[in-house]
Design an enzyme around this catalytic site. Sequence first.
Site, PDB file in Angstrom:
ATOM      1  N   GLY A  56       0.899  -1.183   0.013  1.00  0.00           N
ATOM      2  CA  GLY A  56       0.089  -0.145   0.098  1.00  0.00           C
ATOM      3  C   GLY A  56       1.021   1.271  -0.012  1.00  0.00           C
ATOM      4  N   CYS A  83       5.366  -6.045   1.557  1.00  0.00           N
ATOM      5  CA  CYS A  83       5.631  -4.729   1.610  1.00  0.00           C
ATOM      6  C   CYS A  83       4.959  -4.132   2.940  1.00  0.00           C
ATOM      7  CB  CYS A  83       5.372  -4.120   0.325  1.00  0.00           C
ATOM      8  SG  CYS A  83       6.222  -2.313   0.220  1.00  0.00           S
ATOM      9  N   TYR A  84       4.017  -3.295   2.505  1.00  0.00           N
ATOM     10  CA  TYR A  84       3.316  -2.554   3.570  1.00  0.00           C
ATOM     11  C   TYR A  84       2.587  -3.442   4.533  1.00  0.00           C
ATOM     12  CZ  TYR A  84      -0.322   0.738   5.902  1.00  0.00           C
ATOM     13  OH  TYR A  84      -0.928   1.077   6.814  1.00  0.00           O
ATOM     14  N   HIS A 177       7.959  -7.495  -3.570  1.00  0.00           N
ATOM     15  CA  HIS A 177       6.857  -7.894  -4.196  1.00  0.00           C
ATOM     16  C   HIS A 177       6.958  -9.129  -4.970  1.00  0.00           C
ATOM     17  CE1 HIS A 177       4.447  -4.441  -3.299  1.00  0.00           C
ATOM     18  NE2 HIS A 177       5.580  -3.699  -3.436  1.00  0.00           N
ATOM     19  N   GLU A 179       4.608 -11.098  -6.186  1.00  0.00           N
ATOM     20  CA  GLU A 179       3.470 -11.000  -7.013  1.00  0.00           C
ATOM     21  C   GLU A 179       3.874 -10.693  -8.620  1.00  0.00           C
ATOM     22  OE1 GLU A 179       3.714  -9.104  -4.624  1.00  0.00           O
ATOM     23  OE2 GLU A 179       2.597  -7.365  -4.812  1.00  0.00           O
ATOM     24  N   ASP A 235     -15.772 -11.600 -23.782  1.00  0.00           N
ATOM     25  CA  ASP A 235     -16.895 -11.726 -22.479  1.00  0.00           C
ATOM     26  C   ASP A 235     -18.011 -12.074 -22.947  1.00  0.00           C
ATOM     27  OD1 ASP A 235     -14.466 -11.009 -21.486  1.00  0.00           O
ATOM     28  OD2 ASP A 235     -15.147  -8.983 -21.238  1.00  0.00           O
ATOM     29  N   LYS A 376     -10.071 -11.882 -17.007  1.00  0.00           N
ATOM     30  CA  LYS A 376     -10.288 -12.155 -18.409  1.00  0.00           C
ATOM     31  C   LYS A 376      -9.626 -13.201 -18.763  1.00  0.00           C
ATOM     32  CE  LYS A 376     -10.934  -9.429 -22.541  1.00  0.00           C
ATOM     33  NZ  LYS A 376     -12.239  -8.693 -22.383  1.00  0.00           N
TER      34      LYS A 376
END
Length: 520
Positions: A56, A83-84, A177, A179, A235, A376
């Site tokens: 964050g 992180c945060y 991070h 991710e 979609d 997606k």
Amino acid sequence: MQHSELILVLDFGSQYTQLIARRVRELGVYSEIHPFNLSIEKIRKLKPKGIVLSGGPSSVYAPDAPHSSQELFSLGIPILGICYGLQMIAYQLGGQVDTSARHEYGFAEVLIDNTSDLFAGLNGPMKEGRMTIPVWMSHGDALTKLPRGFEPIAHTNNSPICAIRNVEKKIYGVQFHPEVVHTVQGKEILRNFVFTICGCRGEWNAGSIIDEKVEEIRTAVGSNNVICALSGGVDSSVLAVLLHKAIDDRLFCIHINNGLMRKDESEKVVRLYRDSYHFNLDHVDASDLFLDRLKDIIDPEQKRKIIGKAFIDIFEQEAKKMSTVKFLAQGTLYPDVIESASSKGPSHTIKTHHNVGGLPEKMNFKLIEPFRELFKDEVRAVGRELGLPEEFITRHPFPGPGLAVRIMSDITKEKLRIVREADEIFTEEIRKAGLYESLWQAFAVLLPVQTVGVMGDQRTYDNVVALRAVRSLDGMTADWAQLPHELLARTSSRIVNEVRGVNRVVYDISSKPPSTIEWE
Ligand code: XMP
């Protein structure tokens, strides 16, 4: 929908929060994002196997900084702070966080102090007797004192404590991070957390939810009919096929040709869904109405508004013919849902595209949104599982207002012909080069300028077409694609020779940000 295994992500406002959930799902475990202040009662109800506290932008000591509840740490559920999230753990459990002497942004080298559990199975060159791995950092504050009961498990030259753990309580934290793709072994670290520490089995995948979704739709709809706007994009295509599987001929699709679609697009949609799949498909050719209303309009926002309104008018008119229809199906995706949820939390909403904006309220429809939980690429996986032709699944995204936002001036049939033909040639060449699937989007834009050229012995004064091709993961950021020069040369030469009215082709070399993907 209740999932047998859930990793809960609490959002403290990081731009990477969605990525955490996506990575966990890629590991085969369902993951959901909720605002940081989700109540303990709700967390208990969700029965997560593990909780990830996201990064964050705040400093934990800032007056309006988002804080988690103290109780979170005594639930007995494994926690990973990123992180945060790591700083939050320290702040709540009696450690200390300070502004670092040196901020770390971008690549950093982490020295792993303990290669068990969270960092098991990683590889990297040794330095000072430690294994090192490259990671992505983005922080100003750093941990300076461990909370009680914790031990350090990694450091960098700038941060003496870069990762921590409390094995007994199963609470872990990393300053970097895992991710983002730049942390090359980040997925391994998340895998260790999800499987070894949280004990997940990993039996989830997007395709495996089809049967449950079919059941869910049948239960919600009962014996009623459902209406669905079928543009032919990924979609709406996957949505229609899923609905058809669930309720067969109680599904009524409306395909509106707004005259702003790509070459032969409308015909292809009708051929597939009406002729091959035998859907109830109402095909409305409203090109003239759209072009009439768009006459002499140059301002892009005005174009969008007119197109949106015209779409609703026609949809409403068609839907009225089917008075028995009570439900409207929409292909709302997970990013739209989280964006609107976290607008109450610390994340900033960037942009939400609604498929059929305004319709449900206006027409008293009940909504069916089977993809509210999916990203997606997961919708694509569902489409593949349902046997939809690959051409419809891998099709590049196309904006709702269509070619209207790719003509940088007022819209005429002649301009539409030019941009359509140029687009078709570019797409054809990209497909031939085998690059179509590696690109997020590739398209042509018609500029509002004429330039001088010479063709044969004749001086020409004709239009300029710009080509745009980008690589992107989610459309939020994008890099211009470094296409082979031969491909660009062939495309340019074909466009100038085959598309009447064009004597110059340029290639857009801007990334997003600062530019956007579309020109308008
Ligand atoms: P931008 O141009 O904002 O586009 O970088 C990001 C992605 O969104 C698509 N896009 C739209 N989609 N209605 C849509 O349904 C719109 O008005 C619209 N504008 C942009 C764009 O094609 C890209 O994939």
